[in-house]
Design a protein around this motif. Structure first.
Motif: not given
Length: 72
Positions: A9-23, A25-29, A53-60
């Motif tokens: 509940p503390l993670i708004d569904a609208e934040c997920v794409p931003q979280l994925q993008l951040q993940a 970037e970290i993975i790429d680094e 696949p398609g879930q970089p935040e979970r993979a990280l």
């Protein structure tokens, strides 16, 4: 069982794409690193990315949960 944004509940569904993008970037680094001492870390992370696949935040997250720090 699939974890969905509604499960956190503390993670708004609208934040997920931003979280994925951040993940991504970290993975790429990490994966673009060239230090031979970190090869096993890159291999581990690459395996998690392949498993989630398609879930970089979970993979990280799964990668971070399995990596041991040298001082512990």
């Amino acid at each position: 069982m699939s974890i969905q944004p509604k499960d956190f509940p503390l993670i708004d569904a609208e934040c997920v794409p931003q979280l994925q993008l951040q993940a991504l970037e970290i993975i790429d680094e990490i994966l673009s690193g060239t230090d031979p001492a970190e090869e096993s870390v890159r291999r581990s992370l690459g395996g998690h990315v392949a498993r989630w696949p398609g879930q970089p935040e979970r993979a990280l997250l799964m990668h971070m949960m399995t990596v041991r720090r040298p001082d512990h």
